[in-house]
Design a protein around this motif. Sequence first.
Motif, PDB file in Angstrom:
ATOM      1  N   GLN A  50      78.255  64.789  48.529  1.00 17.26           N
ATOM      2  CA  GLN A  50      77.796  65.298  49.818  1.00 17.26           C
ATOM      3  C   GLN A  50      76.553  66.192  49.625  1.00 17.26           C
ATOM      4  N   ALA A  51      75.960  66.587  50.762  1.00 23.65           N
ATOM      5  CA  ALA A  51      74.658  67.255  50.736  1.00 23.65           C
ATOM      6  C   ALA A  51      74.734  68.738  50.391  1.00 23.65           C
ATOM      7  N   THR A  52      75.864  69.366  50.677  1.00 18.52           N
ATOM      8  CA  THR A  52      76.003  70.813  50.464  1.00 18.52           C
ATOM      9  C   THR A  52      77.419  71.141  50.028  1.00 18.52           C
ATOM     10  N   PRO A  53      77.611  72.309  49.415  1.00 18.00           N
ATOM     11  CA  PRO A  53      78.978  72.748  49.130  1.00 18.00           C
ATOM     12  C   PRO A  53      79.838  72.843  50.390  1.00 18.00           C
ATOM     13  N   ARG A  54      79.230  73.200  51.509  1.00 17.71           N
ATOM     14  CA  ARG A  54      79.996  73.284  52.756  1.00 17.71           C
ATOM     15  C   ARG A  54      80.604  71.939  53.117  1.00 17.71           C
ATOM     16  N   LEU A  55      79.817  70.878  53.061  1.00 22.03           N
ATOM     17  CA  LEU A  55      80.339  69.545  53.341  1.00 22.03           C
ATOM     18  C   LEU A  55      81.321  69.088  52.266  1.00 22.03           C
ATOM     19  N   ALA A  56      81.050  69.459  51.018  1.00 25.63           N
ATOM     20  CA  ALA A  56      81.970  69.097  49.938  1.00 25.63           C
ATOM     21  C   ALA A  56      83.357  69.693  50.170  1.00 25.63           C
ATOM     22  N   THR A  84      96.889  65.200  47.402  1.00 26.53           N
ATOM     23  CA  THR A  84      97.210  65.528  46.010  1.00 26.53           C
ATOM     24  C   THR A  84      96.782  66.952  45.682  1.00 26.53           C
ATOM     25  N   ASP A  85      97.522  67.575  44.761  1.00 27.74           N
ATOM     26  CA  ASP A  85      97.116  68.902  44.274  1.00 27.74           C
ATOM     27  C   ASP A  85      96.541  68.830  42.855  1.00 27.74           C
ATOM     28  N   LYS A  86      96.296  67.604  42.371  1.00 29.31           N
ATOM     29  CA  LYS A  86      95.738  67.449  41.028  1.00 29.31           C
ATOM     30  C   LYS A  86      94.300  67.965  40.982  1.00 29.31           C
ATOM     31  N   PRO A  87      93.884  68.528  39.845  1.00 32.08           N
ATOM     32  CA  PRO A  87      92.529  69.071  39.748  1.00 32.08           C
ATOM     33  C   PRO A  87      91.462  67.973  39.768  1.00 32.08           C
ATOM     34  N   ILE A  88      90.283  68.331  40.226  1.00 36.20           N
ATOM     35  CA  ILE A  88      89.140  67.416  40.219  1.00 36.20           C
ATOM     36  C   ILE A  88      88.438  67.544  38.874  1.00 36.20           C
ATOM     37  N   SER A  89      88.475  66.475  38.102  1.00 38.25           N
ATOM     38  CA  SER A  89      87.944  66.521  36.735  1.00 38.25           C
ATOM     39  C   SER A  89      86.588  65.841  36.594  1.00 38.25           C
ATOM     40  N   HIS A  90      86.321  64.806  37.411  1.00 32.88           N
ATOM     41  CA  HIS A  90      85.119  64.005  37.269  1.00 32.88           C
ATOM     42  C   HIS A  90      84.419  63.849  38.615  1.00 32.88           C
ATOM     43  N   LEU A  91      83.097  63.870  38.567  1.00 32.91           N
ATOM     44  CA  LEU A  91      82.264  63.592  39.726  1.00 32.91           C
ATOM     45  C   LEU A  91      81.249  62.537  39.314  1.00 32.91           C
ATOM     46  N   VAL A  92      81.248  61.398  40.011  1.00 32.28           N
ATOM     47  CA  VAL A  92      80.287  60.330  39.734  1.00 32.28           C
ATOM     48  C   VAL A  92      79.269  60.296  40.875  1.00 32.28           C
ATOM     49  N   LEU A  93      77.996  60.278  40.527  1.00 31.51           N
ATOM     50  CA  LEU A  93      76.917  60.220  41.501  1.00 31.51           C
ATOM     51  C   LEU A  93      76.230  58.870  41.367  1.00 31.51           C
ATOM     52  N   THR A  94      76.270  58.069  42.424  1.00 27.50           N
ATOM     53  CA  THR A  94      75.763  56.707  42.327  1.00 27.50           C
ATOM     54  C   THR A  94      74.246  56.648  42.265  1.00 27.50           C
ATOM     55  N   HIS A  95      73.564  57.686  42.770  1.00 27.64           N
ATOM     56  CA  HIS A  95      72.103  57.749  42.709  1.00 27.64           C
ATOM     57  C   HIS A  95      71.681  59.188  42.965  1.00 27.64           C
ATOM     58  N   TYR A  96      70.384  59.425  43.063  1.00 29.89           N
ATOM     59  CA  TYR A  96      69.869  60.797  43.001  1.00 29.89           C
ATOM     60  C   TYR A  96      69.630  61.464  44.350  1.00 29.89           C
ATOM     61  N   ALA A 154      69.375  63.560  47.655  1.00 24.32           N
ATOM     62  CA  ALA A 154      69.886  64.910  47.887  1.00 24.32           C
ATOM     63  C   ALA A 154      71.156  64.927  48.724  1.00 24.32           C
ATOM     64  N   VAL A 155      71.238  64.064  49.744  1.00 30.72           N
ATOM     65  CA  VAL A 155      72.428  64.066  50.602  1.00 30.72           C
ATOM     66  C   VAL A 155      73.672  63.618  49.852  1.00 30.72           C
ATOM     67  N   ARG A 156      73.500  63.072  48.669  1.00 28.22           N
ATOM     68  CA  ARG A 156      74.625  62.615  47.856  1.00 28.22           C
ATOM     69  C   ARG A 156      75.019  63.601  46.762  1.00 28.22           C
ATOM     70  N   VAL A 157      74.112  64.445  46.323  1.00 28.35           N
ATOM     71  CA  VAL A 157      74.333  65.154  45.060  1.00 28.35           C
ATOM     72  C   VAL A 157      74.364  66.677  45.146  1.00 28.35           C
ATOM     73  N   LEU A 158      73.779  67.277  46.195  1.00 29.75           N
ATOM     74  CA  LEU A 158      73.566  68.730  46.151  1.00 29.75           C
ATOM     75  C   LEU A 158      74.809  69.543  46.479  1.00 29.75           C
ATOM     76  N   GLY A 159      75.895  68.890  46.887  1.00 29.95           N
ATOM     77  CA  GLY A 159      77.158  69.600  47.077  1.00 29.95           C
ATOM     78  C   GLY A 159      78.018  69.668  45.831  1.00 29.95           C
ATOM     79  N   PHE A 171      83.742  51.242  44.711  1.00 29.95           N
ATOM     80  CA  PHE A 171      82.953  52.231  45.439  1.00 29.95           C
ATOM     81  C   PHE A 171      81.489  51.911  45.136  1.00 29.95           C
ATOM     82  N   THR A 172      80.745  51.494  46.162  1.00 30.44           N
ATOM     83  CA  THR A 172      79.430  50.898  45.929  1.00 30.44           C
ATOM     84  C   THR A 172      78.247  51.811  46.187  1.00 30.44           C
ATOM     85  N   GLY A 173      78.488  53.045  46.684  1.00 29.56           N
ATOM     86  CA  GLY A 173      77.338  53.813  47.120  1.00 29.56           C
ATOM     87  C   GLY A 173      76.558  53.038  48.164  1.00 29.56           C
ATOM     88  N   ASP A 174      75.263  53.322  48.268  1.00 30.09           N
ATOM     89  CA  ASP A 174      74.456  52.757  49.352  1.00 30.09           C
ATOM     90  C   ASP A 174      73.953  51.345  49.071  1.00 30.09           C
TER      91      ASP A 174
END
Length: 317
Positions: free
Chosen positions: A51-57, A68-80, A82-87, A179-182
């Motif tokens: 997502q674009a910001t921590p607020r949206l994340a 689920t209450d399991k921890p978030i261990s991995h984040l995959v970013l399909t491309h660069y 800003a609306v996808r990565v800055l959160g 999960f295909t991204g855009d």
Amino acid sequence: MAKAFASQGDMEEKKISFTQVGEGLYAFTAEGDPNTGVIIGDDSVMIVEAQATPRLARKVIECVRSVTDKPISHLVLTHYHAVRVLGASAYGAREIIMTDTTRAQVVERGQEDWDSEFGRFPRLFQGHEEIPGLTWPTTTFKDKMTVYLGSRKVEIMHLGRAHTAGDAVIYVPDQNVMFTGDIVEYHSACYCGDGHLADWPSTLDAIRAYDLDAIAPGRGDALVGREMVNAALDNTADFVTSTFKPALKVAARGGTLKETWDAIRAECDPKFADYAIYEHCLPFNVGRAYDEARGIDTPRIWTAERDQQMWNDLQGD
């Protein structure tokens, strides 16, 4: 009166959906806004797109915590973009994964893209003050890598150029879900401004070869069932082809950017005018299609200044 630039006039909150696309697999969608994927493993969770910001994340995290209450261990970013990565900072993931090419694009054009998209999507960047800076990976790969979330195998692959040069897809074999991204959209315009339109259809074919049971696309509703999956693949291919072919014809006769705009509108408006962010994307799509049709392989970097110039040249009175 000229239209509001890009999505500056779109300030209405979107309805969030959190849809199961397979066992332990979810798509966070919001009426054409950028989607996020969730993959739940034995002991931890992988997020696809920040997502674009921590607020949206945090809206994504709230949905994750509903299942689920399991921890978030991995984040995959399909491309660069800003609306996808800055959160990314909100998730606290120990690994942030992208392709080698995508990391190189962050180096080359990450700040310019941030500045550009900030002007295009003011609603998505509410709370931008929390963004700590550009998002950098901890792990990169060239063609394919495998992550195990306990016993759950996740394959992260670069199948070809499409929305950007570095696009990644994320495949979960035990559910036959991707999960295909855009690379794939559903009832939402493809943003082609940084794309490779000649390559995009063959990348869609590479996705189609998996004969998937579900896709979480970059924008639009989750695609559950092979009929919906294939319809979205067909539709995305039609959008890209309908954007590029008119540009090729105009460029072949030495035509202008404005002539390309008119030709693409004539082809695309009857089919796609009601799609989410269609008018937003169109000037950038025309600019890139015209460049690629004239042999410019690497997309030119969009800046806030170039955005406005393009918009005024094509969208103004």
